[in-house]
Design a protein around this motif. Sequence first.
Motif, mmCIF file in Angstrom:
data_model
loop_
_atom_site.group_PDB
_atom_site.id
_atom_site.type_symbol
_atom_site.label_atom_id
_atom_site.label_comp_id
_atom_site.label_asym_id
_atom_site.label_seq_id
_atom_site.Cartn_x
_atom_site.Cartn_y
_atom_site.Cartn_z
ATOM 1 N N LEU A 269 0.843 -1.202 0.000
ATOM 2 C CA LEU A 269 0.000 0.000 0.000
ATOM 3 C C LEU A 269 0.874 1.246 0.000
ATOM 4 N N PRO A 270 0.376 2.340 -0.619
ATOM 5 C CA PRO A 270 1.216 3.548 -0.682
ATOM 6 C C PRO A 270 1.559 4.088 0.705
ATOM 7 N N TRP A 271 0.751 3.750 1.705
ATOM 8 C CA TRP A 271 1.019 4.281 3.047
ATOM 9 C C TRP A 271 1.676 3.262 3.959
ATOM 10 N N ARG A 272 2.208 2.191 3.376
ATOM 11 C CA ARG A 272 2.874 1.204 4.220
ATOM 12 C C ARG A 272 3.992 1.903 5.018
ATOM 13 N N ASP A 273 4.103 1.683 6.261
ATOM 14 C CA ASP A 273 5.101 2.285 7.152
ATOM 15 C C ASP A 273 4.912 3.786 7.388
ATOM 16 N N GLU A 274 3.785 4.339 6.950
ATOM 17 C CA GLU A 274 3.526 5.766 7.208
ATOM 18 C C GLU A 274 3.320 5.967 8.707
ATOM 19 N N ARG A 275 3.996 6.969 9.292
ATOM 20 C CA ARG A 275 3.879 7.187 10.732
ATOM 21 C C ARG A 275 3.430 8.607 11.075
ATOM 22 N N VAL B 133 -2.003 9.415 8.669
ATOM 23 C CA VAL B 133 -2.672 8.178 9.113
ATOM 24 C C VAL B 133 -4.151 8.464 9.356
ATOM 25 N N TRP B 134 -4.389 9.565 10.044
ATOM 26 C CA TRP B 134 -5.766 9.946 10.390
ATOM 27 C C TRP B 134 -6.597 10.163 9.117
ATOM 28 N N GLN C 265 -13.017 4.628 5.675
ATOM 29 C CA GLN C 265 -14.316 4.183 6.190
ATOM 30 C C GLN C 265 -15.306 4.302 5.043
ATOM 31 N N GLN C 266 -15.977 3.273 4.694
ATOM 32 C CA GLN C 266 -17.004 3.256 3.638
ATOM 33 C C GLN C 266 -16.430 3.373 2.228
ATOM 34 N N THR C 267 -15.101 3.371 2.056
ATOM 35 C CA THR C 267 -14.529 3.571 0.724
ATOM 36 C C THR C 267 -13.373 2.598 0.518
ATOM 37 N N THR C 268 -13.188 2.129 -0.731
ATOM 38 C CA THR C 268 -12.137 1.135 -0.967
ATOM 39 C C THR C 268 -10.762 1.796 -1.058
ATOM 40 N N VAL C 269 -9.723 0.971 -0.880
ATOM 41 C CA VAL C 269 -8.347 1.472 -0.948
ATOM 42 C C VAL C 269 -8.104 2.144 -2.302
ATOM 43 N N THR C 270 -8.506 1.499 -3.390
ATOM 44 C CA THR C 270 -8.243 2.047 -4.730
ATOM 45 C C THR C 270 -8.903 3.406 -4.904
ATOM 46 N N ALA C 271 -10.135 3.522 -4.409
ATOM 47 C CA ALA C 271 -10.839 4.799 -4.577
ATOM 48 C C ALA C 271 -10.216 5.886 -3.706
ATOM 49 N N VAL C 272 -9.668 5.506 -2.562
ATOM 50 C CA VAL C 272 -9.151 6.510 -1.621
ATOM 51 C C VAL C 272 -7.852 7.158 -2.113
ATOM 52 N N ILE C 273 -6.995 6.392 -2.791
ATOM 53 C CA ILE C 273 -5.640 6.893 -3.125
ATOM 54 C C ILE C 273 -5.659 8.266 -3.815
ATOM 55 N N PRO C 274 -6.398 8.461 -4.935
ATOM 56 C CA PRO C 274 -6.361 9.795 -5.555
ATOM 57 C C PRO C 274 -6.956 10.887 -4.677
ATOM 58 N N TYR C 275 -7.984 10.542 -3.892
ATOM 59 C CA TYR C 275 -8.583 11.548 -3.003
ATOM 60 C C TYR C 275 -7.584 11.997 -1.954
ATOM 61 N N LEU C 276 -6.863 11.033 -1.415
ATOM 62 C CA LEU C 276 -5.897 11.341 -0.364
ATOM 63 C C LEU C 276 -4.811 12.267 -0.915
#
Length: 359
Positions: free
Chosen positions: A21-27, A32-33, A40-51
């Motif tokens: 995952l793109p956030w592996r080891d993110e501290r 993180v938050w 919550q309520q959204t898939t990993v793939t959909a979240v990446i561009p939003y993040l």
Amino acid sequence: MDVAAFRRAVSRWHRVHGRNLPWRDERDPYRVWLREIMLQQTTVTAVIPYLERFLSRFPTLADLAAAEEADVLRQWEGLGYYSRARNLHKAAQILIEVHGGEWPREADALEQLPGIGRYTARAIASFAFDRPTAIVEANTERLYCRLMGYVDDPRSTAGRKALWAFAESLVPRTRPGQFNQALMDLGATVCTPQQPSCDECPVSAWCEATRLGLQTELPRLAKRPTITEVVEAAVAVRGTKGWLLRRRAVGERWAGLWDFPRFSLEDSAATAALPIRELAEGVLRQTGIRVDPQEQFAEFRHSVTRYRITLRCFLAEPTEITELSRDDLAWVPTARFQQFPLSKTGRELANRLHHSLFA
Ligand code: SF4
């Protein structure tokens, strides 16, 4: 259970098979938050561009705290469940104003912030601050149910208690965040909902569901509420200065977002070709403006929680030139739609108008 051996098996597996995952080891707690709230309520793939987009607009906690709520909602647009965005904004302001920009490190203190529940608080505490605290989310809930052979509803009060206690009994004092991530990965990729890959599972030796032959039957979740079909109308009112938008009020669905006048259509109005009276009354009720409904120009289907909604979109003209005296109403030319945070269907409707002959 030999907990130490269990932990070793999980960690060994994770080193080789963990998700990239793109956030592996993110501290960083802020990152993180954000991602945990988005997930919550959204898939990993959909979240990446939003993040990525959210972080480029609000790179730090202080940037988010200082933003206008409308700007935060605008960046959130499309992710749905907008109370998450409003709570993010409120929590950022509390963290800056009350905590001086310092994150609480303990889960119980994090849980006091708006929108941060038991899972999110423990995710931040373990991923960002290495606090030895367990987590239970969708993937680990399934994994724990099967490991325990838990045959009742894991989302009942007793079920939650049992799963959290089980999770707490597993979490190590060193690198708890990494261990939690490993269990989430295991649930997501091996102990999958339909066909768990028990032959490749590093913890099958400790799995009660496999021993009982129940791995495809667990977890036993209570039935979801039934879906209700609803017909709603959205009315695009075209004035001389643009289209009529209204900011949705506190207590309404999508509070704080702007929208075309939108309301439920009952019974006969739901199927009538042009329910003139209901449309005129609905717009008048929400905006105080009298309109003359003209035609239906689009129809969308979408879901909100347990409602499956057919949204019928109508054009209308004001019956008189109307100056607006309320700050929750605006005449907006199509070129300015982008400046207003809209719901997903509100944006589809705005885009449809922008590219249509009506503009
Ligand atoms: Fe899940 Fe199968 Fe592993 Fe048990 S053995 S934890 S059911 S994948």
